[in-house]
Design a protein around this motif. Structure first.
Motif, PDB file in Angstrom:
ATOM      1  N   ASP A 355       0.867  -1.184   0.000  1.00  0.00           N
ATOM      2  CA  ASP A 355       0.000   0.000   0.000  1.00  0.00           C
ATOM      3  C   ASP A 355       0.900   1.230   0.000  1.00  0.00           C
ATOM      4  O   ASP A 355       1.761   1.362   0.877  1.00  0.00           O
ATOM      5  CB  ASP A 355      -0.824   0.042   1.306  1.00  0.00           C
ATOM      6  CG  ASP A 355      -2.086  -0.788   1.209  1.00  0.00           C
ATOM      7  OD1 ASP A 355      -2.301  -1.390   0.155  1.00  0.00           O
ATOM      8  OD2 ASP A 355      -2.832  -0.836   2.208  1.00  0.00           O
ATOM      9  N   PHE A 356       0.715   2.117  -0.949  1.00  0.00           N
ATOM     10  CA  PHE A 356       1.459   3.369  -0.955  1.00  0.00           C
ATOM     11  C   PHE A 356       0.519   4.457  -0.432  1.00  0.00           C
ATOM     12  O   PHE A 356      -0.580   4.633  -0.961  1.00  0.00           O
ATOM     13  CB  PHE A 356       1.949   3.708  -2.367  1.00  0.00           C
ATOM     14  CG  PHE A 356       3.246   3.033  -2.714  1.00  0.00           C
ATOM     15  CD1 PHE A 356       3.316   1.643  -2.813  1.00  0.00           C
ATOM     16  CD2 PHE A 356       4.406   3.768  -2.913  1.00  0.00           C
ATOM     17  CE1 PHE A 356       4.516   1.002  -3.111  1.00  0.00           C
ATOM     18  CE2 PHE A 356       5.608   3.153  -3.218  1.00  0.00           C
ATOM     19  CZ  PHE A 356       5.666   1.762  -3.306  1.00  0.00           C
ATOM     20  N   VAL A 357       0.962   5.146   0.622  1.00  0.00           N
ATOM     21  CA  VAL A 357       0.107   6.163   1.247  1.00  0.00           C
ATOM     22  C   VAL A 357       0.864   7.488   1.284  1.00  0.00           C
ATOM     23  O   VAL A 357       1.988   7.555   1.814  1.00  0.00           O
ATOM     24  CB  VAL A 357      -0.283   5.744   2.695  1.00  0.00           C
ATOM     25  CG1 VAL A 357      -1.173   6.789   3.335  1.00  0.00           C
ATOM     26  CG2 VAL A 357      -0.959   4.387   2.706  1.00  0.00           C
ATOM     27  N   HIS A 358       0.260   8.497   0.705  1.00  0.00           N
ATOM     28  CA  HIS A 358       0.877   9.815   0.749  1.00  0.00           C
ATOM     29  C   HIS A 358       0.413  10.534   2.013  1.00  0.00           C
ATOM     30  O   HIS A 358      -0.796  10.646   2.267  1.00  0.00           O
ATOM     31  CB  HIS A 358       0.481  10.619  -0.507  1.00  0.00           C
ATOM     32  CG  HIS A 358       1.152  11.946  -0.569  1.00  0.00           C
ATOM     33  ND1 HIS A 358       0.492  13.093  -0.929  1.00  0.00           N
ATOM     34  CD2 HIS A 358       2.423  12.322  -0.281  1.00  0.00           C
ATOM     35  CE1 HIS A 358       1.340  14.122  -0.883  1.00  0.00           C
ATOM     36  NE2 HIS A 358       2.518  13.661  -0.495  1.00  0.00           N
ATOM     37  N   VAL A 359       1.367  10.960   2.837  1.00  0.00           N
ATOM     38  CA  VAL A 359       1.035  11.615   4.110  1.00  0.00           C
ATOM     39  C   VAL A 359       1.247  13.112   3.947  1.00  0.00           C
ATOM     40  O   VAL A 359       2.316  13.559   3.490  1.00  0.00           O
ATOM     41  CB  VAL A 359       1.932  11.071   5.258  1.00  0.00           C
ATOM     42  CG1 VAL A 359       1.487  11.644   6.599  1.00  0.00           C
ATOM     43  CG2 VAL A 359       1.916   9.557   5.287  1.00  0.00           C
ATOM     44  N   LYS A 360       0.206  13.879   4.315  1.00  0.00           N
ATOM     45  CA  LYS A 360       0.329  15.333   4.181  1.00  0.00           C
ATOM     46  C   LYS A 360      -0.424  16.017   5.312  1.00  0.00           C
ATOM     47  O   LYS A 360      -1.638  15.800   5.484  1.00  0.00           O
ATOM     48  CB  LYS A 360      -0.235  15.772   2.827  1.00  0.00           C
ATOM     49  CG  LYS A 360       0.155  17.195   2.467  1.00  0.00           C
ATOM     50  CD  LYS A 360      -0.277  17.531   1.056  1.00  0.00           C
ATOM     51  CE  LYS A 360       0.178  18.952   0.716  1.00  0.00           C
ATOM     52  NZ  LYS A 360      -0.290  19.378  -0.583  1.00  0.00           N
ATOM     53  N   ASN A 361       0.280  16.789   6.100  1.00  0.00           N
ATOM     54  CA  ASN A 361      -0.300  17.579   7.203  1.00  0.00           C
ATOM     55  C   ASN A 361      -1.247  16.789   8.107  1.00  0.00           C
ATOM     56  O   ASN A 361      -2.332  17.245   8.444  1.00  0.00           O
ATOM     57  CB  ASN A 361      -1.068  18.789   6.636  1.00  0.00           C
ATOM     58  CG  ASN A 361      -0.168  19.703   5.856  1.00  0.00           C
ATOM     59  OD1 ASN A 361       1.019  19.832   6.184  1.00  0.00           O
ATOM     60  ND2 ASN A 361      -0.698  20.311   4.807  1.00  0.00           N
ATOM     61  N   GLY A 362      -0.857  15.603   8.461  1.00  0.00           N
ATOM     62  CA  GLY A 362      -1.680  14.801   9.364  1.00  0.00           C
ATOM     63  C   GLY A 362      -2.860  14.134   8.704  1.00  0.00           C
ATOM     64  O   GLY A 362      -3.795  13.711   9.388  1.00  0.00           O
ATOM     65  N   PHE A 363      -2.840  14.038   7.377  1.00  0.00           N
ATOM     66  CA  PHE A 363      -3.891  13.312   6.649  1.00  0.00           C
ATOM     67  C   PHE A 363      -3.243  12.235   5.777  1.00  0.00           C
ATOM     68  O   PHE A 363      -2.149  12.450   5.236  1.00  0.00           O
ATOM     69  CB  PHE A 363      -4.714  14.257   5.769  1.00  0.00           C
ATOM     70  CG  PHE A 363      -5.624  15.153   6.562  1.00  0.00           C
ATOM     71  CD1 PHE A 363      -6.878  14.705   6.981  1.00  0.00           C
ATOM     72  CD2 PHE A 363      -5.220  16.440   6.917  1.00  0.00           C
ATOM     73  CE1 PHE A 363      -7.712  15.527   7.729  1.00  0.00           C
ATOM     74  CE2 PHE A 363      -6.052  17.267   7.665  1.00  0.00           C
ATOM     75  CZ  PHE A 363      -7.305  16.802   8.072  1.00  0.00           C
ATOM     76  N   LEU A 364      -3.940  11.109   5.670  1.00  0.00           N
ATOM     77  CA  LEU A 364      -3.408  10.016   4.848  1.00  0.00           C
ATOM     78  C   LEU A 364      -4.170   9.950   3.530  1.00  0.00           C
ATOM     79  O   LEU A 364      -5.407  10.021   3.517  1.00  0.00           O
ATOM     80  CB  LEU A 364      -3.557   8.672   5.580  1.00  0.00           C
ATOM     81  CG  LEU A 364      -2.916   8.555   6.969  1.00  0.00           C
ATOM     82  CD1 LEU A 364      -3.078   7.143   7.520  1.00  0.00           C
ATOM     83  CD2 LEU A 364      -1.430   8.900   6.912  1.00  0.00           C
TER      84      LEU A 364
END
Lengths: 369, 200
Positions: A355-364
């Motif tokens: 699973d590739f998950v982009h993490v940005k400002n506390g959101f997945l």
């Protein structure tokens, strides 16, 4: 073991996050400060202890919030259960564990359900730095195999702290000191025995990790030497005697010289003849990864489930062959793993499986396969 | 604030009791206030009575309305065996089980250097006097298996070793109705160490 769902509430930079991974292999990528390591920390806190940063409970709460919580739905074999930790509304300072919504009796109960091991960038020089950090790392590996080890460590630590306090404030209380020293002796021998058994298990399983050097793990500990020569009861007596003899010295030093807290370990690359303590950051990382992969395999053999591997920026300091070898090993041995990195492209070999998950400002933001 | 300062003060007082939290304290306060004649006033009276008449037994440390307590003065109880417990709550638990017919000694805590509770704080004077008077044959150490409980048991054993009494402790191991496969290793090890030979 597989993570089916993770819910974070007011944890670090996550206000509310519900995540349902679909693969046991997860790549968390994003910019610095986005929350990748915080997510690994959340997974590390589901096990007893202070997590991968060694932080206290007060630091976990999101700014402006009063309580924090981490809840996970996990699958172990065919058994699905919910494990949670966080602060209770009635006492924001005290961290509690819940299994299926019920408070647990002891931390060993949690350790027997869930285990994880981690490697983070500040451990890059673990083999040449502070012995206490090395010891904690070793004990995490031991707890994954022997969950009761966590309880023994906590009891030993409390007893050593008590002895230091009595020596500092009421040194004339000889009988009290003897009672506390008896406690130190019993727990120290149990701890050392577990560490030695762990080392033996690792050796007996004769695990080789393709693409990684063979490693040799040695315990550097006076108690371990005694235990290899004498019975546990004799070593307890020996330790009790030494603790009694060193009271004056320890009072002046402000610490306890004998005990399981004085142990250290060394890790060496036997393929290339490199001593861990003298190795470069990259070489140390290769040895530690080799140890973690072998350990995960050993736990998998013993319990049927490997612990979660939490690897923060694992590709930094690694050359290309070792990067490939790490990803191949994780996939082939089916080790549940959570890896972070700023550049998703470096994890391309895992593209079809993870699973590739982009993490940005506390959101997945999970990416489509 | 939804209610008057007096009611809030009652809720705050209740919330400090063991087993209560802010929500349960609010529920309890509401139940008391809604039925003052049948709930609140009898409770106030019972609490005033308890506050007026209850004392700590000077011999064993039990809480009772008579001095010495009802257990210490009961002639039917076996004076030769003393069961040492940490708190009055532990004493009540053993009395509930109805298995101990001797006397008690309530320590008032366990040795804890980190909490500042030392040997001088342990309430053992009454027991030592009874032992010195030659009335006691056995002392049962019924303390918890925590680090502090075990340290206290070891300390008491050292104090009693020359007193000429039998020192015993509670059995440790598999609880009633417990299944072995779900026991932790420590409990199993304790149970095996404390195994008993079955008489034919």
């Amino acid at each position: 073991m597989q993570l089916l769902q993770l819910t974070l509430t007011d944890f670090r930079n996550y206000k509310r996050c519900v995540w349902n991974p679909t693969s046991p292999f997860v790549i968390l990528h994003g910019e610095n400060g986005s929350g990748k390591t915080n997510l690994l920390e959340a997974l590390s806190l589901l096990a007893p202890g202070r997590g991968l940063h060694g932080a206290s409970s007060a630091h976990f709460c999101r700014e402006g919030a009063h309580n924090w919580g981490i809840s996970a739905s996990l699958k172990k074999g065919e058994h699905v259960f919910r494990l949670a930790t966080g602060t209770a509304p009635s006492n924001t300072k005290r961290r509690v564990f819940l299994v299926e919504g019920e408070p647990v009796r002891s931390q060993s109960d949690v350790a027997s359900l869930y285990a994880c091991v981690w490697l983070v960038p500040r451990m890059d020089r673990l083999l040449s730095d502070n012995a206490a950090h090395r010891r904690r790392f070793l004990d995490r590996l031991v707890v994954a195999l022997f969950p009761d080890h966590a309880q023994q460590l906590a009891a030993h630590e409390r007893s050593v702290m008590s002895r230091n306090r009595i020596l500092a404030t009421q040194p004339s209380q000889k009988t009290w000191l003897s009672s506390v020293e008896d406690s130190i002796s019993r727990h120290a021998v149990a701890i050392t025995d577990a560490r030695l058994t762990f080392l033996e298990r690792m050796k007996n399983s004769a695990i080789t990790t393709p693409g990684f050097p063979e490693i040799d793990l040695q315990l550097d500990c006076l108690l371990a030497q005694e235990l290899q020569r004498h019975s546990a009861l004799k070593v307890e007596d020996w330790l009790r005697d030494n603790l009694q003899k060193t009271r004056t010295d320890d009072q002046q030093r402000g610490g306890t010289r004998y005990g399981a807290h004085r142990a250290d370990f060394s890790l060496n690359d036997t393929t290339h003849g490199i001593r861990g303590a003298l190795a470069s950051s990259g070489q140390q990382k290769i040895m530690l990864l080799s140890l973690l992969l072998a350990h995960a395999h050993c736990v998998q053999e013993g319990w049927g489930d490997a612990p979660f591997l939490l690897l923060d920026e694992p590709l930094v300091h690694l050359d290309e062959p070792h990067r490939q070898a790490l990803m191949t090993n994780i996939l082939e041995r089916k080790m549940p793993s959570f890896l972070t990195g700023t550049d998703a492209g470096l994890f391309a070999p895992l593209k079809s499986s993870a699973d590739f998950v982009h993490v940005k400002n506390g959101f997945l933001h999970p990416e489509a396969p | 604030m939804w209610s008057s300062p007096e009611i809030e003060a009652l809720i705050a007082r209740l919330a400090r009791l063991p087993g209560f939290g802010p929500r349960s304290a609010r529920r309890a306060a509401l139940a008391l206030l809604q039925e003052p004649e049948t709930r609140l006033k009898p409770l106030v009276e019972a609490m005033q009575n308890a506050a007026r008449h209850s004392h700590t037994c000077p011999q064993c440390g039990n809480l009772d309305t008579q001095m010495p307590c009802i257990i210490c003065t009961d002639p039917a109880r076996d004076q030769s065996i003393i069961c040492v417990v940490e708190t009055v709550g532990d004493l009540w638990a053993l009395e509930r089980a109805g298995v101990h017919k001797g006397l008690y000694q309530v320590l008032g805590g366990t040795l804890s250097a980190l909490s500042g509770f030392g040997p001088d704080d342990l309430n053992i004077r009454g027991m030592m006097e009874r032992i010195a008077a030659g009335h006691v044959h056995e002392v049962v150490l019924a303390l918890g298996t925590t680090v502090d409980g075990a340290t206290t048991a070891h300390w008491l054993q050292s104090q009693l070793v020359e007193a000429g009494v039998v020192i015993s402790r509670l059995g440790q191991g598999v609880p009633m109705g417990g299944a072995l496969e779900v026991m932790d290793d420590g409990t199993l090890a304790a149970a095996l160490t404390a195994r008993r030979i079955l008489e034919p």
